[in-house]
Design a protein around this motif. Structure first.
Motif, PDB file in Angstrom:
ATOM      1  N   LEU A 137     -46.137 -18.535  -8.333  1.00 31.27           N
ATOM      2  CA  LEU A 137     -45.144 -18.135  -9.328  1.00 31.27           C
ATOM      3  C   LEU A 137     -45.630 -18.616 -10.688  1.00 31.27           C
ATOM      4  N   GLY A 138     -45.922 -17.683 -11.573  1.00 30.68           N
ATOM      5  CA  GLY A 138     -46.362 -18.047 -12.917  1.00 30.68           C
ATOM      6  C   GLY A 138     -45.195 -18.001 -13.885  1.00 30.68           C
ATOM      7  N   VAL A 139     -45.110 -18.997 -14.743  1.00 31.43           N
ATOM      8  CA  VAL A 139     -44.012 -19.072 -15.706  1.00 31.43           C
ATOM      9  C   VAL A 139     -44.564 -19.313 -17.102  1.00 31.43           C
ATOM     10  N   CYS A 188     -38.468 -15.976 -21.291  1.00 34.68           N
ATOM     11  CA  CYS A 188     -39.272 -16.777 -20.359  1.00 34.68           C
ATOM     12  C   CYS A 188     -39.896 -15.818 -19.359  1.00 34.68           C
ATOM     13  N   GLY A 189     -41.208 -15.638 -19.463  1.00 35.07           N
ATOM     14  CA  GLY A 189     -41.899 -14.721 -18.561  1.00 35.07           C
ATOM     15  C   GLY A 189     -42.036 -15.301 -17.169  1.00 35.07           C
ATOM     16  N   ILE A 190     -41.838 -14.456 -16.163  1.00 35.24           N
ATOM     17  CA  ILE A 190     -41.936 -14.882 -14.761  1.00 35.24           C
ATOM     18  C   ILE A 190     -42.719 -13.842 -13.986  1.00 35.24           C
ATOM     19  N   GLY A 191     -43.708 -14.278 -13.219  1.00 37.08           N
ATOM     20  CA  GLY A 191     -44.494 -13.352 -12.419  1.00 37.08           C
ATOM     21  C   GLY A 191     -44.926 -13.967 -11.106  1.00 37.08           C
ATOM     22  N   VAL A 192     -44.955 -13.170 -10.069  1.00 37.03           N
ATOM     23  CA  VAL A 192     -45.375 -13.644  -8.747  1.00 37.03           C
ATOM     24  C   VAL A 192     -46.608 -12.855  -8.320  1.00 37.03           C
ATOM     25  N   VAL A 193     -47.646 -13.577  -7.926  1.00 41.03           N
ATOM     26  CA  VAL A 193     -48.911 -12.949  -7.533  1.00 41.03           C
ATOM     27  C   VAL A 193     -49.383 -13.528  -6.202  1.00 41.03           C
ATOM     28  N   ASP A 194     -49.860 -12.664  -5.337  1.00 45.64           N
ATOM     29  CA  ASP A 194     -50.461 -13.089  -4.073  1.00 45.64           C
ATOM     30  C   ASP A 194     -51.971 -13.066  -4.204  1.00 45.64           C
ATOM     31  N   GLY A 195     -52.612 -14.107  -3.669  1.00 47.54           N
ATOM     32  CA  GLY A 195     -54.062 -14.174  -3.679  1.00 47.54           C
ATOM     33  C   GLY A 195     -54.618 -13.923  -2.296  1.00 47.54           C
ATOM     34  N   GLY A 196     -55.689 -13.118  -2.213  1.00 43.37           N
ATOM     35  CA  GLY A 196     -56.329 -12.838  -0.934  1.00 43.37           C
ATOM     36  C   GLY A 196     -57.700 -13.473  -0.871  1.00 43.37           C
ATOM     37  N   ARG A 197     -58.614 -12.831  -0.178  1.00 42.12           N
ATOM     38  CA  ARG A 197     -59.962 -13.369  -0.058  1.00 42.12           C
ATOM     39  C   ARG A 197     -60.700 -13.230  -1.383  1.00 42.12           C
ATOM     40  N   GLY A 198     -61.527 -14.207  -1.673  1.00 41.31           N
ATOM     41  CA  GLY A 198     -62.297 -14.175  -2.908  1.00 41.31           C
ATOM     42  C   GLY A 198     -61.378 -14.149  -4.114  1.00 41.31           C
ATOM     43  N   ARG A 199     -61.588 -13.162  -4.968  1.00 46.34           N
ATOM     44  CA  ARG A 199     -60.783 -13.036  -6.178  1.00 46.34           C
ATOM     45  C   ARG A 199     -59.748 -11.917  -6.065  1.00 46.34           C
ATOM     46  N   VAL A 240     -56.365 -10.222  -5.813  1.00 43.86           N
ATOM     47  CA  VAL A 240     -55.002 -10.599  -6.207  1.00 43.86           C
ATOM     48  C   VAL A 240     -54.126  -9.346  -6.273  1.00 43.86           C
ATOM     49  N   SER A 241     -52.832  -9.526  -6.041  1.00 43.50           N
ATOM     50  CA  SER A 241     -51.897  -8.403  -6.118  1.00 43.50           C
ATOM     51  C   SER A 241     -50.573  -8.886  -6.689  1.00 43.50           C
ATOM     52  N   CYS A 242     -49.950  -8.032  -7.472  1.00 49.26           N
ATOM     53  CA  CYS A 242     -48.677  -8.365  -8.111  1.00 49.26           C
ATOM     54  C   CYS A 242     -47.528  -8.139  -7.133  1.00 49.26           C
ATOM     55  N   VAL A 243     -46.672  -9.129  -7.015  1.00 47.71           N
ATOM     56  CA  VAL A 243     -45.486  -9.037  -6.159  1.00 47.71           C
ATOM     57  C   VAL A 243     -44.264  -8.645  -6.988  1.00 47.71           C
ATOM     58  N   ALA A 244     -44.090  -9.334  -8.115  1.00 45.92           N
ATOM     59  CA  ALA A 244     -42.952  -9.053  -8.989  1.00 45.92           C
ATOM     60  C   ALA A 244     -43.208  -9.643 -10.360  1.00 45.92           C
ATOM     61  N   VAL A 245     -42.585  -9.074 -11.367  1.00 47.69           N
ATOM     62  CA  VAL A 245     -42.725  -9.592 -12.732  1.00 47.69           C
ATOM     63  C   VAL A 245     -41.440  -9.303 -13.493  1.00 47.69           C
ATOM     64  N   GLY A 246     -41.069 -10.210 -14.376  1.00 46.70           N
ATOM     65  CA  GLY A 246     -39.849 -10.026 -15.154  1.00 46.70           C
ATOM     66  C   GLY A 246     -39.741 -11.047 -16.262  1.00 46.70           C
ATOM     67  N   VAL A 247     -38.592 -11.066 -16.911  1.00 46.82           N
ATOM     68  CA  VAL A 247     -38.359 -11.982 -18.020  1.00 46.82           C
ATOM     69  C   VAL A 247     -36.921 -12.502 -17.954  1.00 46.82           C
ATOM     70  N   ASP A 287     -36.357 -18.901  -4.785  1.00 45.07           N
ATOM     71  CA  ASP A 287     -35.709 -18.711  -3.486  1.00 45.07           C
ATOM     72  C   ASP A 287     -36.006 -17.334  -2.898  1.00 45.07           C
ATOM     73  N   THR A 288     -36.113 -16.333  -3.754  1.00 48.08           N
ATOM     74  CA  THR A 288     -36.362 -14.965  -3.285  1.00 48.08           C
ATOM     75  C   THR A 288     -37.800 -14.758  -2.841  1.00 48.08           C
ATOM     76  N   HIS A 289     -38.752 -15.216  -3.644  1.00 51.29           N
ATOM     77  CA  HIS A 289     -40.166 -14.926  -3.391  1.00 51.29           C
ATOM     78  C   HIS A 289     -40.912 -16.049  -2.672  1.00 51.29           C
ATOM     79  N   GLU A 290     -40.314 -17.236  -2.600  1.00 47.94           N
ATOM     80  CA  GLU A 290     -40.883 -18.362  -1.853  1.00 47.94           C
ATOM     81  C   GLU A 290     -42.364 -18.615  -2.175  1.00 47.94           C
ATOM     82  N   PRO A 291     -42.667 -18.955  -3.408  1.00 45.30           N
ATOM     83  CA  PRO A 291     -44.064 -19.253  -3.771  1.00 45.30           C
ATOM     84  C   PRO A 291     -44.527 -20.562  -3.140  1.00 45.30           C
ATOM     85  N   GLU A 292     -45.846 -20.714  -3.048  1.00 43.80           N
ATOM     86  CA  GLU A 292     -46.414 -21.954  -2.520  1.00 43.80           C
ATOM     87  C   GLU A 292     -46.741 -22.946  -3.631  1.00 43.80           C
TER      88      GLU A 292
END
Length: 214
Positions: free
Chosen positions: A4-6, A13-24, A26-33, A58-63
C-alpha cells in the motif's frame, strides 16, 4: 508481495495498492485519493484521512505500507500537514502489525524513471507505462502513491540483501574481535607463567655457581 503506497497530504492524500510478482513484475490493484476540505478543523481532517487509509488497509490487506518521507520545504505549514498524515498512516499500520517503509521523493523518482530529478509529469507517465494502465492516474498524488508502492517492491529485495550483507560483516567483525581478545589473553597468561619460572631458574643457577670450589 502486496504494498500500500501512501503519498501523504491533508488536502489530497494519494493511496495506491500494487502487487509484486516475479522479478520486476508489478500490477495495480487499486488507486485513489483521500480528500479533506481546507476549511475544516485539523483534527477532523486527520480523522477523515485516517478513516480512508484504514478502510483501504482492511479491504486490500497489504503486507507492507510505503510512505513518502517528509523532507524540508519552504512552506512549513505544508510540511507539518504532511508529517501529521504520515504519522496517522504509520499508526494505522502499526495497529495491524504492518511494517512501514519510508522512501524519499528522489528514491521514488530514481526507481520509476531512472532519474532522481524527474518531475511529476515524468513520474506519472512512467508509472502508467510500468503498470500498463489504460490512462494516467489523476491527480498526481494518486500516481505518486502507486510510484511509492512500486519503488518499495523494486528496492526491498536489494535492501534486504544489503542488510544481510551488513549483518554478516558485523558478525565476522565480532568473531575477529573475540579471537583477537582471546589471543591477547593467551599471550598475557603465557608471559605471566613464564616470569616466575625464569626467575626461579636464575636463582637456582646462582646458588649452584656460588657452591663451586674456587
Amino acid at each position: 508481495m502486496r504494498v500500500l503506497g501512501v503519498d501523504p497530504g491533508l488536502t489530497r492524500c494519494g493511496i495506491g495498492v500494487v502487487d509484486g510478482g516475479r522479478g520486476r513484475s508489478v500490477s495495480c490493484v487499486a488507486v485513489g485519493v483521500a480528500r479533506t476540505p481546507a476549511d475544516a478543523e485539523l483534527s477532523a481532517r486527520l480523522l477523515g484521512v485516517a478513516d480512508v487509509v484504514e478502510e483501504w488497509m482492511d479491504t486490500h490487506e497489504p503486507e507492507v505500507v510505503a510512505v513518502e518521507r517528509v523532507f524540508s520545504q519552504h512552506n512549513v505549514r505544508t510540511v507539518m500537514g504532511t508529517a501529521q498524515v504520515s504519522g496517522i498512516v504509520a499508526l494505522a499500520a502499526a495497529r495491524r502489525g504492518l511494517p512501514v517503509a519510508f522512501h524519499t521523493p528522489s528514491e521514488v523518482k530514481a526507481a520509476i524513471s531512472g532519474s532522481g530529478r524527474a518531475d511529476k509529469r515524468q513520474v506519472t507517465t512512467m508509472i502508467t507505462k510500468i503498470l500498463g494502465l489504460a490512462e494516467a492516474p489523476k491527480p498526481a498524488d494518486a500516481a505518486d502513491a502507486l510510484a511509492l508502492a512500486v519503488c518499495h517492491l523494486w528496492r526491498a529485495p536489494m535492501a534486504g540483501r544489503l542488510a544481510a550483507a551488513e549483518a554478516r560483516a558485523a558478525e565476522l567483525a565480532r568473531h575477529h574481535r573475540e579471537r583477537l581478545r582471546a589471543a591477547q589473553r593467551s599471550a598475557a597468561n603465557g608471559s605471566a607463567s613464564k616470569g616466575p619460572a625464569a626467575k626461579g631458574s636464575a636463582g637456582k643457577g646462582s646458588a649452584q655457581t656460588g657452591g663451586l670450589p674456587s
